[in-house]
Design a protein around this motif. Structure first.
Motif, short mmCIF file in Angstrom:
data_model
loop_
_atom_site.label_atom_id
_atom_site.label_comp_id
_atom_site.label_asym_id
_atom_site.label_seq_id
_atom_site.Cartn_x
_atom_site.Cartn_y
_atom_site.Cartn_z
N CYS A 1 0.84 -1.18 0.00
CA CYS A 1 0.00 0.00 0.00
C CYS A 1 0.89 1.24 0.00
N CYS A 2 0.52 2.23 -0.72
CA CYS A 2 1.33 3.43 -0.85
C CYS A 2 0.42 4.64 -0.96
N CYS A 3 0.84 5.75 -0.39
CA CYS A 3 0.08 6.98 -0.55
C CYS A 3 1.01 8.17 -0.38
N LEU A 4 0.53 9.32 -0.76
CA LEU A 4 1.30 10.55 -0.68
C LEU A 4 0.52 11.54 0.17
N GLN A 5 1.17 12.11 1.14
CA GLN A 5 0.55 13.13 1.96
C GLN A 5 1.30 14.42 1.75
N THR A 6 0.57 15.49 1.58
CA THR A 6 1.20 16.80 1.40
C THR A 6 0.68 17.76 2.45
N THR A 7 1.48 18.75 2.76
CA THR A 7 1.09 19.78 3.72
C THR A 7 1.16 21.13 3.01
N PHE A 8 0.13 21.93 3.17
CA PHE A 8 0.07 23.24 2.54
C PHE A 8 0.06 24.31 3.61
N LEU A 9 0.68 25.43 3.31
CA LEU A 9 0.66 26.58 4.20
C LEU A 9 -0.17 27.67 3.55
N ALA A 10 -1.21 28.09 4.22
CA ALA A 10 -2.06 29.15 3.71
C ALA A 10 -1.76 30.44 4.47
N ARG A 11 -1.98 31.56 3.81
CA ARG A 11 -1.71 32.86 4.44
C ARG A 11 -2.68 33.18 5.56
N ASN A 12 -3.91 32.69 5.44
CA ASN A 12 -4.93 33.00 6.45
C ASN A 12 -6.04 31.96 6.39
N LEU A 13 -7.02 32.09 7.25
CA LEU A 13 -8.10 31.12 7.32
C LEU A 13 -8.92 31.10 6.03
N GLU A 14 -9.17 32.24 5.45
CA GLU A 14 -9.94 32.31 4.21
C GLU A 14 -9.26 31.52 3.09
N GLU A 15 -7.96 31.69 2.95
CA GLU A 15 -7.22 30.96 1.93
C GLU A 15 -7.20 29.45 2.23
N ALA A 16 -7.07 29.09 3.50
CA ALA A 16 -7.06 27.68 3.88
C ALA A 16 -8.40 27.02 3.56
N ARG A 17 -9.49 27.70 3.84
CA ARG A 17 -10.81 27.16 3.55
C ARG A 17 -11.02 27.00 2.05
N SER A 18 -10.56 27.95 1.29
CA SER A 18 -10.66 27.89 -0.16
C SER A 18 -9.85 26.72 -0.70
N LEU A 19 -8.64 26.55 -0.19
CA LEU A 19 -7.77 25.46 -0.61
C LEU A 19 -8.42 24.10 -0.29
N TYR A 20 -9.00 23.99 0.89
CA TYR A 20 -9.69 22.76 1.30
C TYR A 20 -10.79 22.41 0.29
N ASP A 21 -11.62 23.38 -0.04
CA ASP A 21 -12.71 23.14 -0.97
C ASP A 21 -12.21 22.76 -2.36
N HIS A 22 -11.19 23.44 -2.83
CA HIS A 22 -10.66 23.14 -4.16
C HIS A 22 -10.01 21.75 -4.21
N LEU A 23 -9.27 21.40 -3.18
CA LEU A 23 -8.63 20.08 -3.15
C LEU A 23 -9.67 18.96 -3.03
N ALA A 24 -10.79 19.24 -2.40
CA ALA A 24 -11.86 18.24 -2.29
C ALA A 24 -12.42 17.89 -3.65
N VAL A 25 -12.41 18.83 -4.56
CA VAL A 25 -12.89 18.59 -5.92
C VAL A 25 -11.80 17.95 -6.77
N LEU A 26 -10.56 18.39 -6.60
CA LEU A 26 -9.46 17.88 -7.42
C LEU A 26 -8.97 16.50 -6.97
N GLY A 27 -9.09 16.19 -5.69
CA GLY A 27 -8.59 14.93 -5.16
C GLY A 27 -9.10 13.69 -5.89
N PRO A 28 -10.42 13.54 -6.05
CA PRO A 28 -10.91 12.35 -6.76
C PRO A 28 -10.43 12.26 -8.21
#
Length: 125
Positions: A1-28
């Protein structure tokens, strides 16, 4: 089994929330592009990816949370914490966010929710 985990640094909460939503769509989409596991434990698998294997290996729900205890079925969590998202969390002020996207009935602890709201956390987060 293998997987990749990445960590992102956002400038603020608004950017972090936006990144979360976008990655939720791109992930699948990225998961589908990397599909290459037709065999599992020496047998032909009915899936191309190992998401369910990884998800089940880190499912830390208690028997009550899984609904295995009959008297706790009402409070059972439908899925593991290591699973797909249930809600998008960006602010309504973001142009791309629409309330219609959050169309699932999500179970939550009403007492904890009210406590968080009193402490200033916005409703969607």
């Amino acid at each position: 089994c293998c997987c990749l985990q990445t960590t992102f640094l956002a400038r603020n909460l608004e950017e972090a929330r936006s990144l979360y939503d976008h990655l939720a769509v791109l992930g699948p989409i990225m998961l589908a592009l990397t599909a290459a596991t037709p065999l599992y434990r020496g047998r032909v698998a009915d899936t191309d990816v190992r998401w369910s294997v990884i998800s089940q290996s880190v499912d830390d729900r208690t028997p009550e949370e899984r609904g295995a205890v009959p008297e706790a079925k009402a409070k059972a969590l439908q899925k593991s914490r290591y699973d797909s998202i249930s809600l998008f969390i960006a602010d309504a002020v973001n142009a791309y966010f629409k309330d219609k996207y959050n169309d699932l009935n999500v179970k939550y602890d009403k007492d904890a929710f009210e406590r968080l709201r009193k402490e200033g956390l916005d409703e969607i987060l």
